[in-house]
Design a protein around this motif. Sequence first.
Motif, mmCIF file in Angstrom:
data_model
loop_
_atom_site.group_PDB
_atom_site.id
_atom_site.type_symbol
_atom_site.label_atom_id
_atom_site.label_comp_id
_atom_site.label_asym_id
_atom_site.label_seq_id
_atom_site.Cartn_x
_atom_site.Cartn_y
_atom_site.Cartn_z
ATOM 1 N N TYR A 217 0.832 -1.211 0.000
ATOM 2 C CA TYR A 217 0.000 0.000 0.000
ATOM 3 C C TYR A 217 0.867 1.262 0.000
ATOM 4 O O TYR A 217 0.476 2.295 -0.570
ATOM 5 N N MET A 218 2.033 1.199 0.627
ATOM 6 C CA MET A 218 2.942 2.340 0.591
ATOM 7 C C MET A 218 3.388 2.635 -0.843
ATOM 8 O O MET A 218 3.469 3.799 -1.245
ATOM 9 N N GLN A 219 3.695 1.581 -1.596
ATOM 10 C CA GLN A 219 4.120 1.772 -2.979
ATOM 11 C C GLN A 219 3.006 2.353 -3.842
ATOM 12 O O GLN A 219 3.265 2.996 -4.853
ATOM 13 N N GLN A 220 1.773 2.134 -3.413
ATOM 14 C CA GLN A 220 0.626 2.715 -4.120
ATOM 15 C C GLN A 220 0.225 4.063 -3.533
ATOM 16 O O GLN A 220 -0.759 4.658 -3.984
ATOM 17 N N LYS A 221 0.972 4.487 -2.472
ATOM 18 C CA LYS A 221 0.674 5.740 -1.756
ATOM 19 C C LYS A 221 -0.728 5.741 -1.147
ATOM 20 O O LYS A 221 -1.374 6.787 -1.029
ATOM 21 N N ASN A 222 -1.191 4.566 -0.792
ATOM 22 C CA ASN A 222 -2.455 4.431 -0.076
ATOM 23 C C ASN A 222 -2.121 4.443 1.408
ATOM 24 O O ASN A 222 -2.024 3.406 2.066
ATOM 25 N N TRP A 223 -1.931 5.641 1.969
ATOM 26 C CA TRP A 223 -1.377 5.792 3.303
ATOM 27 C C TRP A 223 -2.284 5.268 4.402
ATOM 28 O O TRP A 223 -1.794 4.735 5.416
ATOM 29 N N ASP A 224 -3.591 5.384 4.225
ATOM 30 C CA ASP A 224 -4.509 4.912 5.273
ATOM 31 C C ASP A 224 -4.414 3.398 5.456
ATOM 32 O O ASP A 224 -4.299 2.898 6.577
ATOM 33 N N LYS A 225 -4.485 2.664 4.346
ATOM 34 C CA LYS A 225 -4.392 1.210 4.447
ATOM 35 C C LYS A 225 -2.994 0.783 4.877
ATOM 36 O O LYS A 225 -2.833 -0.190 5.622
ATOM 37 N N ALA A 226 -1.977 1.503 4.404
ATOM 38 C CA ALA A 226 -0.605 1.183 4.808
ATOM 39 C C ALA A 226 -0.462 1.321 6.320
ATOM 40 O O ALA A 226 0.122 0.449 6.990
ATOM 41 N N GLU A 227 -0.992 2.418 6.878
ATOM 42 C CA GLU A 227 -0.923 2.624 8.326
ATOM 43 C C GLU A 227 -1.654 1.515 9.069
ATOM 44 O O GLU A 227 -1.159 0.990 10.071
ATOM 45 N N ASN A 228 -2.812 1.122 8.578
ATOM 46 C CA ASN A 228 -3.625 0.105 9.241
ATOM 47 C C ASN A 228 -2.858 -1.212 9.385
ATOM 48 O O ASN A 228 -2.776 -1.788 10.484
ATOM 49 N N TYR A 229 -2.289 -1.692 8.287
ATOM 50 C CA TYR A 229 -1.628 -2.996 8.333
ATOM 51 C C TYR A 229 -0.257 -2.925 9.007
ATOM 52 O O TYR A 229 0.160 -3.874 9.684
ATOM 53 N N LEU A 230 0.442 -1.818 8.854
ATOM 54 C CA LEU A 230 1.732 -1.691 9.521
ATOM 55 C C LEU A 230 1.571 -1.613 11.035
ATOM 56 O O LEU A 230 2.403 -2.153 11.783
#
Length: 481
Positions: A217-230
């Motif tokens: 998700y980070m590579q897609q710049k989808n920051w909300d989902k990236a934060e959720n899973y990280l």
Amino acid sequence: MRTTLRPGKDRLYRFYEQHAESRCIDEFLFHVLRYITAFLSLCFLLLSKPNPMMKKLFFVPLLSLLLLNVAHAGKTEIVNELISTAGKFARNPERMDVSWSLNEQAQTVAKSVQDTSPVLLLRALTQQLDLHIKSKQLEQAQKLDLQILAFKEKNPQLNDRSYAEYLHKHAELLVLQEQFFEAEKASLQAIEIFRTVSVAKIGNRLDEEFAFLGKIYMQQKNWDKAENYLKQAVYPGKLPEKPVLGTDISYKKNAVLDLIKVYQETSRDELARLVETEMQGMLKPDNPVFTKVENPKLKLPSLIAGSCQITSFSYAAIPYSFVGSTNLSFLITEDGEVAGKYISQSSGWKQLDAMALQAATSCKFQAASYEERPIQTWVHFSQDWQANSGGKPYPKPELIFDSCKSDKFELMMTDTQSQDTDFSFKIDAAGKPYNFSSDLYKKNYTLTSELRSILAQCRFKPTLINGEARINNAIMRFTRK
């Protein structure tokens, strides 16, 4: 040529020293349940069939099934151990050749039982896919990926943890191809499977998948989902009661750094600093201290005298008088057979290494045991070579002047190891020393570490044989100034 086979010092896997008891209990219960099930099935069929001939007819296939299951369990342990060991070597790019060799051996065993246990071959193929990815062999990885998908179609029952592991590697390959949407789907599917498996069996594998998906998700710049899973990877809800020995948790540090980056990219610097403070122990961990623990219940494997068949060797291949050793590792089954092998340290001569492996295949062992019960384990040996004693003198190593210095000790090359402060070691083709050995560690471990650190800085001129750089052996003596 003189050859001797001797056990390596302190090199048996600590797995059996620390976890042999629980392992033996698990295996014991497994086999007890297997025998009880077969026995009850046999009783049921015998009691339900009044015809004596039918009793005999049912006894034969049941006995065959029981023996097949026991043999199959042994194959499973061999494949799993070969794959596990190959995975450890795969973390070091310089030892990928060992990983490839062990994986090939695992596939050979897995293919012999693929009709009854296709999951073993799936695990071995998944690891081969991982090795292709790590080696940047993307074209070969894509071809193998298609083969695994075809194998899965023929075996639709494969939907357990092993299939989830494949989905993860499949997603990794898709990321390299920048197919992020398909990679996301594969990773989410793996997560759903991991959720159904107990934490005791998969350890931190689910958290690792959260970290991987967050990276996508980070590579897609989808920051909300990236934060959720990280966040799920960095702050897991459940942890295994005991850490799995040898588990690679490098993903955890990377997940922390990725979460910090997400907060920085979204202008939430205060949260970034908070994560950095809370996870300081993960970002800068203390150096672990290992101590050797002897387990009196564990008996190491022993070589049966005269069982190794050493083939003849042409002195023309090595015109020099040569003394060296090949370090070998064998996977010894409960029956004392060699189920896996690899060279842990080369002698520097391909011919001698090949002979050592060939001899290893013919060797017979008295299996290791725990509380007098045979167990499967790795054992490490060194095969010493003394070849062509009448040949030309082997070139002596030459220390490069001022490559290593000490304010407290004088360094001197010597031909014999006769004092406590004498260190024997090997020199690789580039002139770098390694594989240090000295009896000093038994008396003064701190001083041993100090002298080894000095010796590790030394550099030697490459030993050239017919224009080709070769491995050499040397002894260094330390004397206080």
